[in-house]
Structure formats: C-alpha cells, structure tokens
Write a protein that holds these residues in place. Structure first.
Motif, PDB file in Angstrom:
ATOM      1  N   ASP A  86       0.843  -1.201   0.000  1.00 53.72           N
ATOM      2  CA  ASP A  86       0.000   0.000   0.000  1.00 53.72           C
ATOM      3  C   ASP A  86       0.876   1.248   0.000  1.00 53.72           C
ATOM      4  O   ASP A  86       1.791   1.368   0.826  1.00 53.72           O
ATOM      5  N   PRO A  87       0.594   2.201  -0.899  1.00 56.93           N
ATOM      6  CA  PRO A  87       1.423   3.415  -0.962  1.00 56.93           C
ATOM      7  C   PRO A  87       1.197   4.340   0.237  1.00 56.93           C
ATOM      8  O   PRO A  87       0.085   4.450   0.754  1.00 56.93           O
ATOM      9  N   ILE A  88       2.268   4.958   0.667  1.00 57.10           N
ATOM     10  CA  ILE A  88       2.225   5.998   1.688  1.00 57.10           C
ATOM     11  C   ILE A  88       2.729   7.257   0.996  1.00 57.10           C
ATOM     12  O   ILE A  88       3.851   7.280   0.487  1.00 57.10           O
ATOM     13  N   PRO A  89       1.928   8.302   0.937  1.00 55.53           N
ATOM     14  CA  PRO A  89       2.258   9.470   0.118  1.00 55.53           C
ATOM     15  C   PRO A  89       3.582  10.140   0.496  1.00 55.53           C
ATOM     16  O   PRO A  89       4.030  10.097   1.639  1.00 55.53           O
ATOM     17  N   TYR A  90       4.134  10.796  -0.490  1.00 58.89           N
ATOM     18  CA  TYR A  90       5.343  11.597  -0.352  1.00 58.89           C
ATOM     19  C   TYR A  90       5.159  12.623   0.762  1.00 58.89           C
ATOM     20  O   TYR A  90       4.098  13.232   0.890  1.00 58.89           O
ATOM     21  N   ASN A  91       6.198  12.791   1.588  1.00 56.09           N
ATOM     22  CA  ASN A  91       6.139  13.769   2.669  1.00 56.09           C
ATOM     23  C   ASN A  91       7.555  14.180   3.031  1.00 56.09           C
ATOM     24  O   ASN A  91       8.458  13.349   3.067  1.00 56.09           O
ATOM     25  N   CYS A  92       7.753  15.463   3.289  1.00 54.65           N
ATOM     26  CA  CYS A  92       9.049  15.974   3.744  1.00 54.65           C
ATOM     27  C   CYS A  92       8.968  16.221   5.242  1.00 54.65           C
ATOM     28  O   CYS A  92       8.002  16.817   5.732  1.00 54.65           O
ATOM     29  N   GLN A  93      10.006  15.749   5.958  1.00 52.90           N
ATOM     30  CA  GLN A  93       9.947  15.709   7.407  1.00 52.90           C
ATOM     31  C   GLN A  93      11.163  16.369   8.046  1.00 52.90           C
ATOM     32  O   GLN A  93      12.280  16.230   7.550  1.00 52.90           O
ATOM     33  N   LEU A  94      10.911  17.026   9.151  1.00 54.99           N
ATOM     34  CA  LEU A  94      11.983  17.552   9.987  1.00 54.99           C
ATOM     35  C   LEU A  94      12.628  16.372  10.690  1.00 54.99           C
ATOM     36  O   LEU A  94      11.940  15.513  11.226  1.00 54.99           O
ATOM     37  N   VAL A  95      13.964  16.337  10.685  1.00 49.59           N
ATOM     38  CA  VAL A  95      14.694  15.289  11.393  1.00 49.59           C
ATOM     39  C   VAL A  95      15.414  15.936  12.567  1.00 49.59           C
ATOM     40  O   VAL A  95      16.035  16.995  12.429  1.00 49.59           O
ATOM     41  N   GLU A  96      15.326  15.292  13.724  1.00 50.35           N
ATOM     42  CA  GLU A  96      16.037  15.739  14.916  1.00 50.35           C
ATOM     43  C   GLU A  96      16.732  14.542  15.537  1.00 50.35           C
ATOM     44  O   GLU A  96      16.243  13.418  15.443  1.00 50.35           O
ATOM     45  N   ALA A  97      17.864  14.791  16.167  1.00 50.46           N
ATOM     46  CA  ALA A  97      18.633  13.714  16.795  1.00 50.46           C
ATOM     47  C   ALA A  97      18.832  14.011  18.268  1.00 50.46           C
ATOM     48  O   ALA A  97      18.922  15.173  18.689  1.00 50.46           O
ATOM     49  N   ARG A  98      18.904  12.940  19.047  1.00 50.21           N
ATOM     50  CA  ARG A  98      19.271  13.029  20.456  1.00 50.21           C
ATOM     51  C   ARG A  98      20.473  12.113  20.630  1.00 50.21           C
ATOM     52  O   ARG A  98      20.334  10.886  20.621  1.00 50.21           O
ATOM     53  N   GLY A  99      21.627  12.712  20.742  1.00 53.66           N
ATOM     54  CA  GLY A  99      22.854  11.932  20.794  1.00 53.66           C
ATOM     55  C   GLY A  99      23.055  11.180  19.495  1.00 53.66           C
ATOM     56  O   GLY A  99      22.615  11.615  18.429  1.00 53.66           O
ATOM     57  N   PHE A 105      11.460  11.960  13.563  1.00 57.99           N
ATOM     58  CA  PHE A 105      10.951  12.512  12.311  1.00 57.99           C
ATOM     59  C   PHE A 105       9.610  13.172  12.602  1.00 57.99           C
ATOM     60  O   PHE A 105       8.744  12.563  13.237  1.00 57.99           O
ATOM     61  N   THR A 106       9.426  14.405  12.119  1.00 55.78           N
ATOM     62  CA  THR A 106       8.159  15.110  12.281  1.00 55.78           C
ATOM     63  C   THR A 106       7.634  15.471  10.904  1.00 55.78           C
ATOM     64  O   THR A 106       8.307  16.188  10.143  1.00 55.78           O
ATOM     65  N   VAL A 107       6.463  14.937  10.569  1.00 55.26           N
ATOM     66  CA  VAL A 107       5.892  15.103   9.230  1.00 55.26           C
ATOM     67  C   VAL A 107       5.545  16.555   8.943  1.00 55.26           C
ATOM     68  O   VAL A 107       5.520  17.412   9.825  1.00 55.26           O
ATOM     69  N   ASP A 108       5.279  16.809   7.675  1.00 57.78           N
ATOM     70  CA  ASP A 108       4.859  18.130   7.197  1.00 57.78           C
ATOM     71  C   ASP A 108       5.871  19.209   7.582  1.00 57.78           C
ATOM     72  O   ASP A 108       5.516  20.265   8.115  1.00 57.78           O
ATOM     73  N   GLN A 109       7.149  18.918   7.332  1.00 61.33           N
ATOM     74  CA  GLN A 109       8.262  19.841   7.594  1.00 61.33           C
ATOM     75  C   GLN A 109       8.267  20.338   9.042  1.00 61.33           C
ATOM     76  O   GLN A 109       8.578  21.491   9.318  1.00 61.33           O
ATOM     77  N   GLY A 110       7.920  19.444   9.955  1.00 57.30           N
ATOM     78  CA  GLY A 110       7.965  19.776  11.372  1.00 57.30           C
ATOM     79  C   GLY A 110       6.661  20.260  11.952  1.00 57.30           C
ATOM     80  O   GLY A 110       6.570  20.513  13.153  1.00 57.30           O
ATOM     81  N   ALA A 111       5.609  20.351  11.139  1.00 61.28           N
ATOM     82  CA  ALA A 111       4.332  20.895  11.624  1.00 61.28           C
ATOM     83  C   ALA A 111       3.351  19.823  12.079  1.00 61.28           C
ATOM     84  O   ALA A 111       2.314  20.144  12.643  1.00 61.28           O
ATOM     85  N   GLY A 112       3.669  18.546  11.854  1.00 60.98           N
ATOM     86  CA  GLY A 112       2.714  17.475  12.155  1.00 60.98           C
ATOM     87  C   GLY A 112       3.155  16.576  13.288  1.00 60.98           C
ATOM     88  O   GLY A 112       3.910  16.968  14.176  1.00 60.98           O
TER      89      GLY A 112
END
Length: 120
Positions: A86-99, A105-112
């Motif tokens: 099943d397809p999962i639509p294209y999405n650009c996500q904010l990536v954050e790291a802890r150590g 990953f936060t969907v919708d460029q960090g807004a979701g």
C-alpha cells in the motif's frame, strides 16, 4: 486499515517535545552519519527500517514489508513509501537527533506528528 495502523505507528511514537533534548539535523551529511549502517527501530510497534545512502528505504512493521525512497531537500528528509504494497504518500519531514542513538521525524516539515526511533 493498514494505512491507519501505519499512521498510528509513525505518529504516536514520540514523547512530547518539551520532555526531550532533540536537536535539528540540518544537512544530508549529518543525517547519513547518524543512520548509515544502523537500523531505525521502534520496539513498541515492531518497526525496523534502514535508510540507505543510495536513496532506498527497506524494513518492516507489524509483519509487513516497507520499502521506498528518500532524498534530502531544503533541510528536510523527503520520502515516499510502500507498506505491504500500500502506498504511503510523499512527505518531507523535519529530522532531529538526540545523541547518536535516537532520531525523530516530524511530518509536514515539522508541523505534524512525530515518531522517534532508536538507532542500532
């Protein structure tokens, strides 16, 4: 039904932002240094993913295969996936790291919604 489950998997796995010390990952080289050769895991939902330097994504969740592709665009991790066919639509996500052992990953460029993974 599977899409609803996957949305739950990738949307509810993270703790509230105020309780963590994640820092934004701003570039592809830093992102790759975090994930290369490691598996992204969310034990609660049985998610196991590999984000490969060649742009592929491979893994599984709840017994179904996940595959897709990704690119880094304007400071965001952009991906398109298939989960059990099943397809999962294209999405650009904010990536954050802890150590060096956690990534979020936060969907919708960090807004979701967000999902966090242990790097192993």
């Amino acid at each position: 039904m599977k899409y609803a489950i996957l949305s739950l998997i990738f949307a509810t796995a993270a703790a509230p932002a105020a309780a963590d010390s994640y820092v934004p990952v701003k570039d592809q080289a830093t992102f790759l240094s975090l994930v290369q050769g490691k598996e992204l895991r969310n034990f609660f939902y049985g998610v196991r993913l590999q984000v490969l330097p060649n742009g592929d994504i491979d893994g599984s969740a709840i017994g179904w295969e996940i595959d897709g592709n990704w690119s880094w665009q304007d400071g965001y991790f952009c991906r398109e996936l298939s989960w059990g066919g099943d397809p999962i639509p294209y999405n650009c996500q904010l990536v954050e790291a802890r150590g060096n052992d956690r990534v979020k990953f936060t969907v919708d460029q960090g807004a979701g919604d967000s999902a966090s993974f242990r790097l192993q």
